[in-house]
Design an enzyme around this catalytic site. Structure first.
Site, short mmCIF file in Angstrom:
data_model
loop_
_atom_site.label_atom_id
_atom_site.label_comp_id
_atom_site.label_asym_id
_atom_site.label_seq_id
_atom_site.Cartn_x
_atom_site.Cartn_y
_atom_site.Cartn_z
N ASN A 208 -9.03 -0.98 -0.11
CA ASN A 208 -9.30 0.30 -0.78
C ASN A 208 -10.81 0.46 -0.92
OD1 ASN A 208 -10.18 -0.90 -3.42
ND2 ASN A 208 -8.12 -1.75 -3.26
N ASP A 277 -1.59 -3.64 -3.85
CA ASP A 277 -0.23 -3.88 -4.34
C ASP A 277 0.69 -4.44 -3.26
OD1 ASP A 277 -0.13 -3.30 -7.11
OD2 ASP A 277 -0.56 -1.21 -6.62
N LYS A 287 -5.23 -9.33 18.06
CA LYS A 287 -5.43 -7.90 17.80
C LYS A 287 -4.23 -7.11 18.37
CE LYS A 287 -8.50 -4.07 18.69
NZ LYS A 287 -9.51 -3.54 19.57
N PHE A 320 -7.67 -2.08 -16.25
CA PHE A 320 -8.12 -0.75 -15.86
C PHE A 320 -6.91 0.01 -15.34
CE2 PHE A 320 -12.79 -0.06 -15.59
CZ PHE A 320 -13.20 -1.25 -16.16
N LYS A 334 0.98 1.28 -18.56
CA LYS A 334 0.45 0.00 -18.08
C LYS A 334 0.07 -0.94 -19.23
CE LYS A 334 -0.92 1.62 -13.56
NZ LYS A 334 -1.89 2.30 -12.72
O1 PMT Z 1 -15.49 -1.04 -7.75
P1 PMT Z 1 -15.96 0.38 -8.00
O2 PMT Z 1 -16.32 1.10 -6.72
O3 PMT Z 1 -17.05 0.45 -9.02
O4 PMT Z 1 -14.74 1.22 -8.59
C1 PMT Z 1 -14.25 0.92 -9.87
C2 PMT Z 1 -12.70 1.02 -9.94
C3 PMT Z 1 -12.25 2.43 -9.68
C4 PMT Z 1 -12.07 0.07 -8.91
C5 PMT Z 1 -12.31 0.54 -11.40
O5 PMT Z 1 -12.89 1.40 -12.33
C6 PMT Z 1 -10.79 0.50 -11.58
O6 PMT Z 1 -10.16 1.49 -11.91
N1 PMT Z 1 -10.18 -0.70 -11.35
C7 PMT Z 1 -8.73 -0.90 -11.36
C8 PMT Z 1 -8.12 -0.45 -10.05
C9 PMT Z 1 -6.62 -0.65 -10.02
O7 PMT Z 1 -6.16 -1.47 -9.28
O8 PMT Z 1 -5.96 0.06 -10.90
P2 PMT Z 1 -4.33 0.06 -11.03
O9 PMT Z 1 -4.03 1.17 -11.97
O10 PMT Z 1 -3.71 0.06 -9.69
O11 PMT Z 1 -4.00 -1.33 -11.71
C10 PMT Z 1 -3.90 -1.51 -13.12
C11 PMT Z 1 -4.48 -2.86 -13.52
O12 PMT Z 1 -3.68 -3.90 -12.96
C12 PMT Z 1 -5.88 -3.10 -13.04
O13 PMT Z 1 -6.61 -3.75 -14.07
C13 PMT Z 1 -5.72 -3.99 -11.83
O14 PMT Z 1 -6.82 -4.89 -11.68
C14 PMT Z 1 -4.44 -4.76 -12.15
N2 PMT Z 1 -3.62 -5.10 -10.98
C15 PMT Z 1 -3.19 -4.12 -10.13
C16 PMT Z 1 -2.38 -4.46 -9.07
C17 PMT Z 1 -2.03 -5.81 -8.88
N3 PMT Z 1 -1.25 -6.16 -7.86
N4 PMT Z 1 -2.46 -6.74 -9.71
C18 PMT Z 1 -3.26 -6.41 -10.78
O15 PMT Z 1 -3.66 -7.28 -11.55
#
Ligand code: PMT
Length: 401
Positions: A208, A277, A287, A320, A334
């Site tokens: 991403n 995810d 490749k 986040f 979440k």
């Molecule tokens: O890195 P930058 O360019 O500065 O951008 C910042 C950002 C947009 C990446 C940051 O601000 C942000 O939003 N990070 C979380 C991105 C994310 O994966 O969000 P989510 O809503 O999909 O996941 C929720 C939370 O679960 C997050 O804290 C994530 O780290 C965590 N997660 C998600 C998926 C996964 N398989 N395992 C996780 O632990």
């Protein structure tokens, strides 16, 4: 970051004095009001007018300079300041101050001030290694003065070794640390940043647009505020913050393993990483050719944060939420499902927020559902407000226990 701060910049006589001009510009860019004090020999390298024009303040060069107030010049400045930085600091100025000599404005100022003093030395390699200089530095350190290590490299005198003035960015980082509250002292924080990459074949991957900026800023600000920080970073082009323990990883599975290997001592985990995810069910060793029909089978990656929520104990968990719609509802879901103490929600489809850019627009949502709204800010400022909130929640938790 330095809005409202009064910084005194002492410049002494070395070729690195020209870099003090760059330091001055950075200080001003960050909002500080800077008064420059130059020794007599510094004026052989850079004209006071350069500093005066850039700082907008009179440059002090004479010991008996008087200011508009009735107070003696050095006392007046020393009283008003938040910090004094001497860059470059020569062997001579270090020696004079270590031995109590106050025969010009700068040395007098050092004696008169009670604010933190930071020395950024720059000198010839042999001078730096001299037992006299090192003894003077040890003496000053034992009295509470702060020193930066000079950098290694090619010096103006033609030799190569340690003695170059530290990078302006590093001096700025030390200045910010000295001006930050120490309110995260005792916390051991794991901070994740950046994307993960899940390989499809040797040249393609699922990833991403996370740059790592949000997580790296959190790590730097948390360290400034006294926390012991370990940064766990997915692939990112950002330079590793100087001296910050950083563990690199590529995939979500690697990130999960590294977090668990470092979890025992952690008092807090902040997950700013954008974890993929899903990953390809199989990675092709070669490749994949363009010809033919292709279908990519995916399998789910673990939800690292939800896993941490299950074994949370007394740890403080910050997640986040990167959303494109229904920001608050999705973030609330979440915080509950992942058993978090706090979630930082950002709408990643808004201009100036989310991935890649230098700014973010966030809402902080507490466990009890309270929402705090913030305007667009630099990711460094966002990191400050997130950590302010963490400190306040920790204090509240402490009182309730
Ligand atoms: O890195 P930058 O360019 O500065 O951008 C910042 C950002 C947009 C990446 C940051 O601000 C942000 O939003 N990070 C979380 C991105 C994310 O994966 O969000 P989510 O809503 O999909 O996941 C929720 C939370 O679960 C997050 O804290 C994530 O780290 C965590 N997660 C998600 C998926 C996964 N398989 N395992 C996780 O632990």
């Amino acid at each position: 970051m330095l809005q409202g701060k009064e910084v005194l910049l002492g410049v002494t006589g070395g070729i690195a004095a020209y870099k003090s001009v760059l330091l001055l510009r950075e200080l001003i860019k960050e909002g500080a009001n800077v008064h420059v004090i130059m020794t007599k020999s510094a004026q052989n390298f850079v004209a006071p007018l350069t500093f005066q024009t850039l700082s907008g303040n009179q440059v002090t060069t004479e010991i008996f300079t008087l200011f508009s107030s009735s107070k003696i010049g050095h006392i007046s400045l020393a009283d008003r300041a938040d910090l004094l930085v001497i860059a470059p600091a020569t062997a001579n100025i270090i020696g004079k101050i270590a031995n109590g000599i106050a025969d010009d404005f700068l040395t007098t100022m050092v004696m008169a001030t009670r604010v933190p003093v930071l020395f950024a030395p720059a000198m010839n390699t042999n001078m730096w290694a001299s037992p006299v200089v090192q003894a003077n530095i040890s003496r000053l350190k034992s009295m509470g003065y702060n020193f930066m290590e000079p950098a290694e490299g090619e010096l103006a005198c033609g030799t190569t070794g340690r003695g170059k003035l530290a990078d302006v960015d590093e001096i700025m980082e030390d200045i910010k640390t000295l001006l930050s509250p120490n309110d995260l002292a005792g916390e051991k924080i794991l901070i994740t940043a950046g994307p993960t990459e899940e390989a499809i074949d040797p040249v393609r991957c699922i990833t991403n647009r996370s740059s790592g900026k949000m997580g790296y800023n959190l790590a730097m600000v948390a360290r400034r505020r006294g926390a012991e920080v370990t940064l766990i970073s997915g692939p990112s082009c950002l330079p590793v913050p100087c001296g910050l323990p950083t563990i690199h990883c590529t995939t979500a599975l690697e990130m999960e393993r590294i977090i668990h290997e470092n979890l025992d001592n952690a008092t807090m985990v902040i997950m700013a990483a954008a974890v993929a995810d899903f990953r390809p069910a199989e990675k092709s060793e070669k490749k994949i050719k363009r010809l033919g029909d292709h279908c990519l089978d995916l399998e789910p990656n673990p939800d690292i944060l939800a896993g941490l929520g299950k074994i949370k104990g007394k740890r403080f968990l910050v997640g986040f939420a990167a959303e494109t719609n229904d920001l608050v509802a999705n973030a609330r879901e979440k915080i509950n499902r992942k058993n978090l103490d706090m979630i930082v929600a950002n709408n990643v489809s808004t201009c100036g927020a989310g991935f890649c850019c230098d700014t973010n627009i966030i809402k902080i949502i507490d466990r009890d559902g309270t929402i705090y709204d913030f305007p667009q800010m630099s990711k460094e400022q966002v990191a400050e407000v997130i950590l302010d909130h963490v400190v306040a929640s920790r204090k509240k938790d402490g009182k309730e226990q």
